[in-house]
Write a protein that holds these residues in place. Structure first.
Motif, PDB file in Angstrom:
ATOM      1  N   LEU A   1      76.584  17.090 -87.316  1.00 35.32           N
ATOM      2  CA  LEU A   1      77.187  16.698 -88.004  1.00 35.32           C
ATOM      3  C   LEU A   1      78.175  16.113 -87.203  1.00 35.32           C
ATOM      4  CD1 LEU A   1      76.332  13.795 -89.728  1.00 35.32           C
ATOM      5  CD2 LEU A   1      76.928  16.096 -91.401  1.00 35.32           C
ATOM      6  N   TYR A   2      78.478  15.414 -86.481  1.00 41.95           N
ATOM      7  CA  TYR A   2      79.617  15.001 -85.946  1.00 41.95           C
ATOM      8  C   TYR A   2      80.115  13.680 -86.273  1.00 41.95           C
ATOM      9  CZ  TYR A   2      78.850  17.349 -81.394  1.00 41.95           C
ATOM     10  OH  TYR A   2      78.902  18.305 -80.458  1.00 41.95           O
ATOM     11  N   PRO A   3      81.787  13.250 -86.480  1.00 40.61           N
ATOM     12  CA  PRO A   3      82.822  12.386 -86.502  1.00 40.61           C
ATOM     13  C   PRO A   3      82.540  10.874 -86.160  1.00 40.61           C
ATOM     14  CG  PRO A   3      83.500  14.283 -87.185  1.00 40.61           C
ATOM     15  CD  PRO A   3      82.726  14.400 -86.918  1.00 40.61           C
TER      16      PRO A   3
ATOM     17  N   ALA B   1      82.018  19.332 -84.395  1.00 46.18           N
ATOM     18  CA  ALA B   1      80.718  19.125 -84.927  1.00 46.18           C
ATOM     19  C   ALA B   1      80.793  19.342 -85.562  1.00 46.18           C
ATOM     20  CB  ALA B   1      79.726  20.249 -83.933  1.00 46.18           C
ATOM     21  N   LEU B   2      79.937  19.487 -87.346  1.00 44.07           N
ATOM     22  CA  LEU B   2      79.234  20.905 -88.305  1.00 44.07           C
ATOM     23  C   LEU B   2      77.914  20.937 -87.596  1.00 44.07           C
ATOM     24  CD1 LEU B   2      79.731  21.873 -91.338  1.00 44.07           C
ATOM     25  CD2 LEU B   2      79.481  19.408 -91.846  1.00 44.07           C
ATOM     26  N   PRO B   3      77.975  22.138 -87.525  1.00 44.69           N
ATOM     27  CA  PRO B   3      76.354  22.192 -86.744  1.00 44.69           C
ATOM     28  C   PRO B   3      75.759  22.990 -88.327  1.00 44.69           C
ATOM     29  CG  PRO B   3      78.024  24.577 -86.675  1.00 44.69           C
ATOM     30  CD  PRO B   3      78.848  23.187 -87.211  1.00 44.69           C
ATOM     31  N   LEU B   4      74.344  21.971 -88.295  1.00 44.52           N
ATOM     32  CA  LEU B   4      73.969  22.847 -89.186  1.00 44.52           C
ATOM     33  C   LEU B   4      71.904  22.648 -89.353  1.00 44.52           C
ATOM     34  CD1 LEU B   4      74.109  19.185 -91.000  1.00 44.52           C
ATOM     35  CD2 LEU B   4      75.010  20.881 -91.731  1.00 44.52           C
ATOM     36  N   PRO B   5      71.712  24.318 -88.723  1.00 43.08           N
ATOM     37  CA  PRO B   5      70.469  24.546 -88.330  1.00 43.08           C
ATOM     38  C   PRO B   5      69.275  23.875 -89.178  1.00 43.08           C
ATOM     39  CG  PRO B   5      72.072  26.122 -88.788  1.00 43.08           C
ATOM     40  CD  PRO B   5      72.686  25.323 -89.170  1.00 43.08           C
ATOM     41  N   ALA B   6      67.929  23.869 -89.066  1.00 40.20           N
ATOM     42  CA  ALA B   6      67.176  23.303 -89.831  1.00 40.20           C
ATOM     43  C   ALA B   6      66.136  23.165 -88.971  1.00 40.20           C
ATOM     44  CB  ALA B   6      67.376  21.584 -90.131  1.00 40.20           C
ATOM     45  N   GLU B   7      64.929  22.489 -90.042  1.00 36.17           N
ATOM     46  CA  GLU B   7      63.697  22.498 -89.339  1.00 36.17           C
ATOM     47  C   GLU B   7      63.135  20.904 -89.410  1.00 36.17           C
ATOM     48  OE1 GLU B   7      61.032  26.597 -90.462  1.00 36.17           O
ATOM     49  OE2 GLU B   7      62.254  25.944 -92.292  1.00 36.17           O
TER      50      GLU B   7
ATOM     51  N   GLU C   1      82.582   6.938 -89.985  1.00 36.97           N
ATOM     52  CA  GLU C   1      80.979   6.442 -89.435  1.00 36.97           C
ATOM     53  C   GLU C   1      80.624   8.608 -88.709  1.00 36.97           C
ATOM     54  OE1 GLU C   1      80.876   2.658 -87.847  1.00 36.97           O
ATOM     55  OE2 GLU C   1      82.470   3.837 -86.095  1.00 36.97           O
ATOM     56  N   ALA C   2      79.549   7.885 -88.376  1.00 33.61           N
ATOM     57  CA  ALA C   2      79.459   9.855 -88.278  1.00 33.61           C
ATOM     58  C   ALA C   2      77.612   9.547 -87.721  1.00 33.61           C
ATOM     59  CB  ALA C   2      78.591  10.189 -89.561  1.00 33.61           C
ATOM     60  N   HIS C   3      77.364  10.406 -86.847  1.00 35.59           N
ATOM     61  CA  HIS C   3      76.164  10.743 -86.068  1.00 35.59           C
ATOM     62  C   HIS C   3      75.912  12.149 -85.597  1.00 35.59           C
ATOM     63  CE1 HIS C   3      79.055  11.375 -82.604  1.00 35.59           C
ATOM     64  NE2 HIS C   3      77.679  12.340 -82.292  1.00 35.59           N
ATOM     65  N   LEU C   4      74.294  11.880 -85.946  1.00 27.91           N
ATOM     66  CA  LEU C   4      74.111  13.549 -85.581  1.00 27.91           C
ATOM     67  C   LEU C   4      73.359  13.800 -84.085  1.00 27.91           C
ATOM     68  CD1 LEU C   4      71.242  13.453 -88.607  1.00 27.91           C
ATOM     69  CD2 LEU C   4      73.259  15.228 -88.209  1.00 27.91           C
ATOM     70  N   GLU C   5      73.792  15.158 -83.040  1.00 30.52           N
ATOM     71  CA  GLU C   5      72.806  14.885 -82.438  1.00 30.52           C
ATOM     72  C   GLU C   5      71.955  16.288 -83.093  1.00 30.52           C
ATOM     73  OE1 GLU C   5      75.165  16.567 -79.119  1.00 30.52           O
ATOM     74  OE2 GLU C   5      76.091  15.049 -78.508  1.00 30.52           O
ATOM     75  N   MET C   6      70.909  16.468 -82.195  1.00 26.47           N
ATOM     76  CA  MET C   6      69.227  16.836 -82.262  1.00 26.47           C
ATOM     77  C   MET C   6      69.368  18.005 -80.867  1.00 26.47           C
ATOM     78  SD  MET C   6      67.855  14.530 -84.511  1.00 26.47           S
ATOM     79  CE  MET C   6      67.808  13.433 -84.105  1.00 26.47           C
TER      80      MET C   6
END
Length: 519
Positions: free
Chosen positions: A260-262, A272-278, A350-355
């Motif tokens: 999760l990036y500003p 970046a804020l790391p968010l491990p997910a499924e 604002e924010a965006h996600l990198e997956m």
């Protein structure tokens, strides 16, 4: 143990720069929170309530040519997005050259990527001895960074009230629902021919859980009735009817790394804020969630009921407060990066996600309202990250109690403690202060007084630690209180108090917030 020459020279250079600012009447506080900065300087007029970071680079060698200094690329990316101006100072012999680190980063963005150091070249004509030129730079820099500073605008007003109260006393994850398990021997070693039929229990919440389990593939427990199992592996080919709770666990979830990036677009300096997910796959759509993973934060993206007819995506984001209990807060190192990340989020708005998956990666721009909607979560992350820094510096054994809630007063106290340790000199206007003197005093004069004390920091009813400080009272009148031996200190029209960190030997003098209780 002897220090290397470079370390000794660096300490001496820092002391000399600090002395120079003090001669100007400025307050150069030592930055104890982040190793990336040496000083946090609060200048005098006309820079009211403004401050800047300083990193000093000393050298043991005489330099006759180019003035330069190596700086970590990681630090440069940090400086580029810092909430206050950042000044790099290069000490050579008796001269101090300075550079606007944020401006340098803005014009050399291509040089910020990767690891290692980057050599920064200084302008030989830009000396700290030229105070007028340096102050002209500060005027511009404070304007440029004004939108990045997310300190509560009411913070100093709150602080005035807090300090008045302090000085006035100077003399003295949700629990899982219970599940009914079907312990039926006939359910063991079932094959793929097993068929399950049931009726979902009543209620909108149960219907939502059922949809999320079937349509989206998420792990859910649902209330069921009239449940039947049929198949060749079932004793008698049939079991049922049964009623209770049925847990549906997906077998096709894929690991997914979220960042999760500003900002709406990628940037070299964004944190970046790391968010491990499924990533889950249901019979209709997919979903992203980290609910089964260990994390300080909850995050999920689920198609809403109107999807795909319209862009209806439900995003959930929050802190798992129960994860932060049970051991000293300073041991939760994941909190250390949250303040800088939160400041960037609240600055960019604002924010965006990198997956990232095993197959590749992609980017998703989040809705413009994401930061506004989750601003409370982001500010709480900012505050907890700052509290972690305070506990680390104080080597505190403080731990958050179960089911803790941070009040507005707690948030103010975290900010107060953090700013003292960062090196702030806080200028406030406290109300009247009562003391009981031990010496004779001439009441006819105005006094400038120094109070050595230790601020007792307590959060959520638990003591965090004690911060040694000086309270400097300027232009205060002393008024006797009739019928008592006590005196009232009242600030005149120019009366104010300066509060700053100072190590001293007075361990007995304590100041607590009025009404503060600890266990």
């Amino acid at each position: 143990m002897d220090r290397p020459d470079t370390q000794v020279i660096g300490v001496l250079a820092e002391d000399e720069v600090k002395t120079l600012f003090m001669r100007w009447g400025w307050n150069p506080g030592i930055h104890r929170i982040d190793r990336g900065y040496d000083l946090f300087v609060t200048p005098g007029e006309p820079f009211k309530d403004r401050s800047f970071f300083v990193q000093v680079k000393g050298t043991a060698r005489e330099t006759l040519g180019v003035v330069s200094a190596p700086v970590s690329k990681k630090r440069l990316r940090q400086y580029a997005e810092a909430s206050h101006p950042v000044v790099l100072v290069r000490a050579i012999n008796n001269d101090f050259y300075w550079l606007d680190a944020q401006q340098w980063c803005a014009t050399h963005q291509a040089l910020l990527s990767g690891t290692g150091d980057r050599s920064i070249q200084f302008d030989r004509g830009q000396l700290l001895a030229d105070r007028e030129r340096f102050e002209e730079f500060l005027h511009r820099a404070f304007l440029a960074t004004a939108t990045r500073q997310i300190e509560d605008t009411a913070g100093l007003g709150h602080l005035s009230e807090t300090l008045t109260n302090l000085l006035a006393r100077a003399s003295s994850e949700t629990l899982a629902p219970s599940v009914q398990r079907v312990e039926e021997p006939a359910l063991q070693d079932l094959t793929r021919e097993l068929r399950v039929s049931f009726q979902a229990g009543e209620g909108p919440e149960n219907q939502t859980r059922l949809r999320e389990a079937i349509a989206l593939g998420l792990p859910r427990t649902v209330d069921v009735k009239d449940l039947h199992l049929t198949g060749q592996s079932v004793c008698g080919n049939k079991v049922g009817p049964l009623a209770g709770q049925l847990t549906l666990t997906p077998l096709n979830a894929e690991p997914l790394n979220l960042l999760l990036y500003p900002g709406a677009k990628p940037s070299m300096t964004a944190l970046a804020l790391p968010l491990p997910a499924e990533r889950f796959k249901g019979l209709q759509y997919g979903a992203v969630s980290n609910e089964r993973l260990k994390s300080l934060l909850n995050f999920s993206m689920l198609p809403g009921k109107q999807y795909p007819a319209c862009s209806d995506i439900d995003i959930s984001f929050g802190l798992r407060s129960n994860v932060l209990t049970g051991r000293p807060l300073r041991q939760f190192h994941e909190l250390s990066s949250l303040p800088a990340w939160a400041e960037q989020m609240l600055s960019h708005r604002e924010a965006h996600l990198e997956m990232q998956t095993e197959d590749g990666h992609g980017m998703l721009a989040l809705p413009a309202a994401f930061v506004d909607h989750f601003e409370g979560v982001i500010r709480l992350a900012w505050a907890l990250g700052r509290l972690h820094a305070v506990t680390r510096v104080l080597q505190s054994e403080f731990s958050l109690p179960d089911d803790f809630e941070l009040t507005e007063r707690d948030l103010d106290d975290i900010s107060f403690a953090f700013r003292l340790l960062r090196g702030d000199q806080l200028s406030i206007t406290p109300g009247p202060i009562e003391v009981e003197p031990t010496v004779d005093i001439d009441y006819s004069k105005q006094f400038e007084m120094l109070i050595t004390t230790n601020f007792v920091v307590a959060i959520a009813g638990q003591e965090v630690g004690r911060i040694p400080a000086i309270v400097e009272l300027l232009n205060f009148n002393i008024v006797p209180i009739a019928g008592t031996n006590r005196l009232r200190l009242e600030g005149g029209s120019e009366g104010r108090a300066l509060v700053y960190y100072d190590e001293h030997d007075d361990k007995e003098s304590l100041m607590r917030r009025a009404g503060q209780t600890t266990s």
